[in-house]
Motif scaffolding. Structure first.
Motif, PDB file in Angstrom:
ATOM      1  N   UNK A 157       0.847  -1.206   0.000  1.00 56.94           N
ATOM      2  CA  UNK A 157       0.000   0.000   0.000  1.00 56.94           C
ATOM      3  C   UNK A 157       0.885   1.260   0.000  1.00 56.94           C
ATOM      4  N   UNK A 158       0.909   2.040   1.086  1.00 57.56           N
ATOM      5  CA  UNK A 158       1.811   3.197   1.161  1.00 57.56           C
ATOM      6  C   UNK A 158       3.233   2.759   0.840  1.00 57.56           C
ATOM      7  N   UNK A 159       3.628   1.622   1.384  1.00 55.87           N
ATOM      8  CA  UNK A 159       4.975   1.105   1.136  1.00 55.87           C
ATOM      9  C   UNK A 159       5.189   0.618  -0.288  1.00 55.87           C
ATOM     10  N   UNK A 160       4.111   0.245  -0.970  1.00 57.01           N
ATOM     11  CA  UNK A 160       4.245  -0.173  -2.366  1.00 57.01           C
ATOM     12  C   UNK A 160       4.706   0.974  -3.250  1.00 57.01           C
ATOM     13  N   UNK A 161       4.167   2.157  -3.001  1.00 52.33           N
ATOM     14  CA  UNK A 161       4.624   3.347  -3.737  1.00 52.33           C
ATOM     15  C   UNK A 161       6.098   3.604  -3.460  1.00 52.33           C
ATOM     16  N   UNK A 162       6.496   3.445  -2.195  1.00 52.76           N
ATOM     17  CA  UNK A 162       7.887   3.701  -1.823  1.00 52.76           C
ATOM     18  C   UNK A 162       8.838   2.709  -2.496  1.00 52.76           C
ATOM     19  N   UNK A 163       8.404   1.487  -2.712  1.00 52.39           N
ATOM     20  CA  UNK A 163       9.256   0.504  -3.406  1.00 52.39           C
ATOM     21  C   UNK A 163       9.697   1.035  -4.764  1.00 52.39           C
ATOM     22  N   UNK A 164       8.729   1.534  -5.535  1.00 51.72           N
ATOM     23  CA  UNK A 164       9.058   2.078  -6.856  1.00 51.72           C
ATOM     24  C   UNK A 164      10.036   3.255  -6.732  1.00 51.72           C
ATOM     25  N   UNK A 165       9.775   4.149  -5.785  1.00 49.49           N
ATOM     26  CA  UNK A 165      10.611   5.341  -5.642  1.00 49.49           C
ATOM     27  C   UNK A 165      12.012   5.000  -5.155  1.00 49.49           C
ATOM     28  N   UNK A 166      12.113   4.049  -4.226  1.00 51.46           N
ATOM     29  CA  UNK A 166      13.445   3.702  -3.714  1.00 51.46           C
ATOM     30  C   UNK A 166      14.248   2.946  -4.773  1.00 51.46           C
ATOM     31  N   UNK A 167      13.580   2.151  -5.589  1.00 53.61           N
ATOM     32  CA  UNK A 167      14.273   1.461  -6.678  1.00 53.61           C
ATOM     33  C   UNK A 167      14.870   2.468  -7.664  1.00 53.61           C
ATOM     34  N   UNK A 169      15.703   5.588  -6.709  1.00 56.22           N
ATOM     35  CA  UNK A 169      16.674   6.347  -5.909  1.00 56.22           C
ATOM     36  C   UNK A 169      17.998   5.605  -5.738  1.00 56.22           C
ATOM     37  N   UNK A 170      17.926   4.302  -5.525  1.00 58.61           N
ATOM     38  CA  UNK A 170      19.118   3.510  -5.220  1.00 58.61           C
ATOM     39  C   UNK A 170      19.314   2.397  -6.248  1.00 58.61           C
ATOM     40  N   UNK A 171      20.146   2.633  -7.261  1.00 56.41           N
ATOM     41  CA  UNK A 171      20.351   1.622  -8.299  1.00 56.41           C
ATOM     42  C   UNK A 171      21.076   0.375  -7.806  1.00 56.41           C
ATOM     43  N   UNK A 172      21.556   0.396  -6.544  1.00 54.22           N
ATOM     44  CA  UNK A 172      22.189  -0.798  -5.978  1.00 54.22           C
ATOM     45  C   UNK A 172      21.157  -1.857  -5.580  1.00 54.22           C
ATOM     46  N   UNK A 173      19.895  -1.476  -5.529  1.00 53.52           N
ATOM     47  CA  UNK A 173      18.833  -2.454  -5.270  1.00 53.52           C
ATOM     48  C   UNK A 173      18.816  -3.453  -6.428  1.00 53.52           C
ATOM     49  N   UNK A 174      18.789  -4.734  -6.095  1.00 49.66           N
ATOM     50  CA  UNK A 174      18.777  -5.768  -7.137  1.00 49.66           C
ATOM     51  C   UNK A 174      17.375  -6.025  -7.674  1.00 49.66           C
ATOM     52  N   UNK A 175      16.357  -5.902  -6.803  1.00 47.85           N
ATOM     53  CA  UNK A 175      14.976  -6.128  -7.239  1.00 47.85           C
ATOM     54  C   UNK A 175      14.011  -5.606  -6.189  1.00 47.85           C
ATOM     55  N   UNK A 176      12.822  -5.251  -6.656  1.00 49.19           N
ATOM     56  CA  UNK A 176      11.762  -4.802  -5.755  1.00 49.19           C
ATOM     57  C   UNK A 176      10.454  -5.494  -6.085  1.00 49.19           C
ATOM     58  N   UNK A 177       9.593  -5.600  -5.076  1.00 49.76           N
ATOM     59  CA  UNK A 177       8.231  -6.100  -5.284  1.00 49.76           C
ATOM     60  C   UNK A 177       7.275  -5.146  -4.586  1.00 49.76           C
ATOM     61  N   UNK A 178       6.429  -4.496  -5.371  1.00 50.77           N
ATOM     62  CA  UNK A 178       5.499  -3.477  -4.873  1.00 50.77           C
ATOM     63  C   UNK A 178       4.088  -4.042  -4.852  1.00 50.77           C
ATOM     64  N   UNK A 179       3.539  -4.160  -3.656  1.00 52.36           N
ATOM     65  CA  UNK A 179       2.173  -4.654  -3.495  1.00 52.36           C
ATOM     66  C   UNK A 179       1.206  -3.469  -3.467  1.00 52.36           C
ATOM     67  N   UNK A 180       0.381  -3.369  -4.492  1.00 47.37           N
ATOM     68  CA  UNK A 180      -0.699  -2.391  -4.618  1.00 47.37           C
ATOM     69  C   UNK A 180      -0.340  -0.997  -4.106  1.00 47.37           C
ATOM     70  N   UNK A 181       0.799  -0.504  -4.580  1.00 52.88           N
ATOM     71  CA  UNK A 181       1.198   0.865  -4.267  1.00 52.88           C
ATOM     72  C   UNK A 181       0.628   1.841  -5.276  1.00 52.88           C
ATOM     73  N   UNK A 182       0.218   2.988  -4.796  1.00 51.10           N
ATOM     74  CA  UNK A 182      -0.364   4.004  -5.670  1.00 51.10           C
ATOM     75  C   UNK A 182       0.659   4.449  -6.717  1.00 51.10           C
ATOM     76  N   UNK A 183       0.208   4.629  -7.944  1.00 54.48           N
ATOM     77  CA  UNK A 183       1.113   4.882  -9.065  1.00 54.48           C
ATOM     78  C   UNK A 183       1.089   6.321  -9.567  1.00 54.48           C
TER      79      UNK A 183
END
Length: 277
Positions: A157-167, A169-183
């Motif tokens: 939810x709120x954290x799903x949006x943050x997944x996209x934004x942090x991915x 922000x930080x290209x060192x992230x290898x992968x993200x999974x966003x559960x129903x985050x606002x787009x």
């Protein structure tokens, strides 16, 4: 150190293990409980720019060089469900950590009405969140035997949006999974960008898991996001479960859908393995 932050830290750290947020009572009978056998699990403090923030950490009791997963809270904070998710990851061999990202603005766990929670969360700057997550990764590597080269992130939810934004922000992230985050949304000083704004330049592979019957995230916005992702190099994907509502993974809420939740969890694990988390 800011005295107010210190006071709130103490309160939040003390309440990390007290159960579920008041705003989501009563808790569903289907709630999943993951034990701590073979794990190190509990509250920790993360050094950040202006003091410390509390977090919940779970990891295997033995070993080192664990892959790291950042677990990003819903609007209701780092309550028992989010803590349980970190333990689920720890049982799979991960160091999972969920930092309290609203703590400077207020303790949402004590509020019983979502209309009281929303104004607090609206005051949380994205820049603060991204900085706190950077600090959490640094802590995980330095203090908890985490492997910076195997970094993943997931959120709800709120954290799903943050997944996209942090991915983004930080290209060192290898992968993200966003559960129903606002787009999509209206840009503000505190929240200047939404996932759709960073989609075309994203380089980190993110898997989006969305519900076809989510009344808060229209399917046309999901399709717009899919379209934008086509021009990125990230190889991100979005899966829509046609009959699932918002928060279908939240086993403590009436929105829980066991079939879609279990399938999404399997997809998450496969996504992380595919991309080296």
């Amino acid at each position: 150190m800011n005295q107010e932050i210190t006071r709130r830290n103490f309160i939040a750290t003390a309440t990390l293990a007290t159960g579920f947020a008041l705003a989501v009572q009563p808790v569903s009978a289907k709630v999943i409980t993951t034990d701590t056998k073979g794990l190190v699990a509990g509250a920790v403090k993360i050094p950040v720019k202006d003091g410390e923030i509390p977090a919940y950490r779970a990891q295997p009791a033995t070993g080192s060089n664990f892959p790291i997963v950042l677990v990003i809270q819903e609007i209701f904070g780092v309550h028992e469900h989010i803590q349980d998710v970190t333990r689920r990851f720890a049982k799979l061999g991960y160091l999972a950590i969920a930092p309290e990202l609203f703590i400077r603005q207020g303790d949402v766990s004590k509020l019983s009405n979502i209309d009281e929670i929303r104004p607090i969360v609206a005051k949380v700057p994205d820049a603060q969140v991204l900085s706190d997550l950077d600090a959490t990764v640094a802590w995980a590597v330095k203090s908890a035997k985490g492997n910076a080269n195997r970094l993943g992130i997931t959120g709800f939810c709120w954290g799903g949006r943050i997944v996209w934004l942090y991915a983004a922000h930080n290209p060192e992230v290898k992968a993200g999974v966003a559960w129903y985050g606002r787009l999509v949304g209206d840009a503000t000083e505190l929240q200047p960008k939404y996932p759709i704004d960073i989609a075309s330049t994203l380089t980190v592979p993110v898997l989006g898991l969305y519900g076809g019957k989510d009344t808060g995230i229209p399917l046309d916005t999901v399709e717009k996001m899919r379209d934008r992702l086509k021009s990125s190099s990230s190889k991100s994907e979005i899966i829509v479960y046609p009959d699932a509502p918002h928060a279908f993974y939240a086993d403590y809420r009436p929105s829980y859908r066991e079939k879609e939740a279990k399938e999404g969890w399997k997809k998450l694990q496969a996504w992380f393995k595919q991309h080296g988390v």
